[in-house]
Scaffold this motif. Sequence first.
Motif, mmCIF file in Angstrom:
data_model
loop_
_atom_site.group_PDB
_atom_site.id
_atom_site.type_symbol
_atom_site.label_atom_id
_atom_site.label_comp_id
_atom_site.label_asym_id
_atom_site.label_seq_id
_atom_site.Cartn_x
_atom_site.Cartn_y
_atom_site.Cartn_z
ATOM 1 N N PRO A 56 1.357 -13.461 -5.075
ATOM 2 C CA PRO A 56 0.050 -13.951 -5.704
ATOM 3 C C PRO A 56 -1.086 -13.487 -4.883
ATOM 4 C CG PRO A 56 1.157 -15.852 -4.262
ATOM 5 C CD PRO A 56 2.014 -14.463 -4.531
ATOM 6 N N GLY A 57 -2.158 -13.120 -5.383
ATOM 7 C CA GLY A 57 -3.256 -12.479 -4.609
ATOM 8 C C GLY A 57 -3.535 -11.096 -5.057
ATOM 9 N N GLN A 58 -4.497 -10.445 -4.533
ATOM 10 C CA GLN A 58 -4.973 -9.150 -4.974
ATOM 11 C C GLN A 58 -4.888 -7.929 -3.739
ATOM 12 O OE1 GLN A 58 -9.015 -8.770 -6.147
ATOM 13 N NE2 GLN A 58 -8.270 -8.030 -8.091
ATOM 14 N N VAL A 59 -4.771 -6.733 -4.197
ATOM 15 C CA VAL A 59 -4.796 -5.719 -3.376
ATOM 16 C C VAL A 59 -6.511 -5.326 -3.583
ATOM 17 C CG1 VAL A 59 -4.244 -3.265 -2.943
ATOM 18 C CG2 VAL A 59 -2.530 -5.100 -3.078
ATOM 19 N N PHE A 60 -6.730 -4.870 -2.477
ATOM 20 C CA PHE A 60 -8.241 -4.272 -2.305
ATOM 21 C C PHE A 60 -8.212 -2.789 -1.396
ATOM 22 C CE2 PHE A 60 -9.064 -7.161 0.965
ATOM 23 C CZ PHE A 60 -9.643 -6.461 1.815
ATOM 24 N N PHE A 61 -9.285 -1.974 -1.464
ATOM 25 C CA PHE A 61 -9.271 -1.056 -0.731
ATOM 26 C C PHE A 61 -10.589 -0.975 0.052
ATOM 27 C CE2 PHE A 61 -6.626 0.276 -4.127
ATOM 28 C CZ PHE A 61 -5.483 1.094 -3.467
ATOM 29 N N GLY A 62 -10.302 -0.689 1.333
ATOM 30 C CA GLY A 62 -11.612 -0.831 2.383
ATOM 31 C C GLY A 62 -11.146 -0.043 3.581
ATOM 32 N N ILE A 85 -8.111 2.241 2.464
ATOM 33 C CA ILE A 85 -6.768 1.895 2.488
ATOM 34 C C ILE A 85 -6.401 0.739 1.784
ATOM 35 C CG2 ILE A 85 -5.908 3.769 4.048
ATOM 36 C CD1 ILE A 85 -6.158 1.562 6.324
ATOM 37 N N ALA A 86 -5.341 0.301 1.671
ATOM 38 C CA ALA A 86 -4.957 -1.026 0.760
ATOM 39 C C ALA A 86 -4.885 -2.191 1.839
ATOM 40 C CB ALA A 86 -3.574 -1.068 0.090
ATOM 41 N N PHE A 87 -5.508 -3.262 1.539
ATOM 42 C CA PHE A 87 -5.414 -4.591 2.150
ATOM 43 C C PHE A 87 -5.083 -5.760 1.080
ATOM 44 C CE2 PHE A 87 -8.085 -1.957 4.489
ATOM 45 C CZ PHE A 87 -7.834 -2.247 6.001
ATOM 46 N N TYR A 88 -4.481 -6.751 1.728
ATOM 47 C CA TYR A 88 -4.193 -7.945 0.794
ATOM 48 C C TYR A 88 -4.871 -9.004 0.911
ATOM 49 C CZ TYR A 88 -0.953 -11.697 -0.561
ATOM 50 O OH TYR A 88 -0.405 -12.853 -1.623
ATOM 51 N N ASP A 89 -5.324 -9.602 -0.208
ATOM 52 C CA ASP A 89 -6.207 -10.814 -0.047
ATOM 53 C C ASP A 89 -5.300 -11.711 -0.685
ATOM 54 O OD1 ASP A 89 -8.182 -12.948 -0.293
ATOM 55 O OD2 ASP A 89 -9.795 -11.741 -1.255
ATOM 56 N N ALA A 90 -5.009 -12.731 0.050
ATOM 57 C CA ALA A 90 -4.002 -13.847 -0.481
ATOM 58 C C ALA A 90 -4.858 -14.873 -1.333
ATOM 59 C CB ALA A 90 -3.377 -14.485 0.547
ATOM 60 N N ASP A 91 -5.888 -15.176 -0.961
ATOM 61 C CA ASP A 91 -6.610 -16.212 -1.718
ATOM 62 C C ASP A 91 -7.576 -15.533 -3.064
ATOM 63 O OD1 ASP A 91 -6.284 -17.959 0.366
ATOM 64 O OD2 ASP A 91 -8.160 -17.068 1.766
ATOM 65 N N SER A 92 -7.333 -14.263 -3.334
ATOM 66 C CA SER A 92 -7.802 -13.916 -4.733
ATOM 67 C C SER A 92 -6.921 -14.246 -5.725
ATOM 68 C CB SER A 92 -8.199 -12.273 -4.599
ATOM 69 O OG SER A 92 -9.447 -12.020 -3.852
ATOM 70 N N GLY A 119 1.026 -1.301 0.028
ATOM 71 C CA GLY A 119 -0.264 -0.020 0.023
ATOM 72 C C GLY A 119 0.903 1.213 0.096
ATOM 73 N N SER A 120 0.619 2.228 0.746
ATOM 74 C CA SER A 120 1.099 3.538 0.833
ATOM 75 C C SER A 120 2.863 3.270 1.302
ATOM 76 C CB SER A 120 0.624 4.395 1.895
ATOM 77 O OG SER A 120 0.784 3.952 3.108
ATOM 78 N N ASN A 121 3.235 2.122 2.014
ATOM 79 C CA ASN A 121 4.541 2.035 2.155
ATOM 80 C C ASN A 121 5.375 1.309 1.181
ATOM 81 O OD1 ASN A 121 4.204 2.579 4.990
ATOM 82 N ND2 ASN A 121 3.659 0.531 5.713
ATOM 83 N N LEU A 122 4.792 1.310 -0.209
ATOM 84 C CA LEU A 122 5.534 0.985 -1.287
ATOM 85 C C LEU A 122 6.427 2.286 -1.386
ATOM 86 C CD1 LEU A 122 2.851 -0.027 -3.574
ATOM 87 C CD2 LEU A 122 4.820 -1.323 -3.098
ATOM 88 N N SER A 123 6.042 3.769 -1.231
ATOM 89 C CA SER A 123 6.916 4.784 -0.935
ATOM 90 C C SER A 123 7.991 4.673 0.191
ATOM 91 C CB SER A 123 6.116 5.759 -0.771
ATOM 92 O OG SER A 123 6.825 7.135 -0.362
ATOM 93 N N ARG A 124 9.141 4.482 -0.091
ATOM 94 C CA ARG A 124 10.217 4.645 0.897
ATOM 95 C C ARG A 124 9.941 5.895 1.946
ATOM 96 N NH1 ARG A 124 15.307 1.804 1.595
ATOM 97 N NH2 ARG A 124 16.534 2.964 2.755
ATOM 98 N N GLU A 125 9.852 7.082 1.404
ATOM 99 C CA GLU A 125 9.658 8.291 2.082
ATOM 100 C C GLU A 125 8.599 8.103 3.312
ATOM 101 O OE1 GLU A 125 9.025 12.969 1.716
ATOM 102 O OE2 GLU A 125 8.920 11.618 0.089
ATOM 103 N N ARG A 126 7.693 7.418 2.729
ATOM 104 C CA ARG A 126 6.442 7.159 3.570
ATOM 105 C C ARG A 126 6.671 6.202 4.809
ATOM 106 N NH1 ARG A 126 3.230 6.105 7.165
ATOM 107 N NH2 ARG A 126 1.149 5.428 6.901
#
Length: 209
Positions: A54-60, A70-77, A12-19
């Motif tokens: 593997p899996g999908q990001v969704f926002f909730g 904000i971003a969450f990870y669904d490992a089963d999608s 999610g937002s932590n993809l940004s190193r500065e953040r």
Amino acid sequence: MVRVQVWYASYGSNLSRERFLTYLRGGRPTGATRTYPGARNQAGPEDDCPLTLPGQVFFGWHSPTWGGGIAFYDADSAGATLARAYLLTDQQFADVAAQEMHREPGADLDLTHVLRDTRHDTGPGRYESLHLVGELDGRPVLTFTTPEPAVLQRNSPTAAYLTTIAAGLRESHGLDVEAIVDYLLECPGVAPAWDRDALHRAVSGPVRS
């Protein structure tokens, strides 16, 4: 106590190193309303690298920090999640996880269960499901998400949050604007609030507070 190293896979937002560094060194990310205390060990990550999970990001949910989903990870999608792994100590990983749950850092996490079973729910909170998602250079790759992705209400993210994610996708995966827009449109929770044109505008410019 001997510290061990783990890779923290952010998506999610932590993809940004500065953040992300605000979780270690303290501070307020651009576009956010919250100031973070930082970790007990404020040293920067020893390394970082792009990953695809593997899996999908969704926002909730509705974040008081960002004002939207904000971003969450669904490992089963089905799908692919673009992530960035940071090499941390287990103590730093615990302090990042604590701050994600709006708790003060300072308590270690017992990683025994997740390393053995690949998943361990430490509580009902939105980021209290630990997942072992792989191994890199002989060290475990861990992330955290909601224990129940299927039931968490989807909610569209704010422009500031999307712009922060876009910055991280450029840094870590080298994506251009069109590729970022294509990726985000595949994530549940983005549409219908965000269409292609609106996303293009959001991720092309600086973070807006």
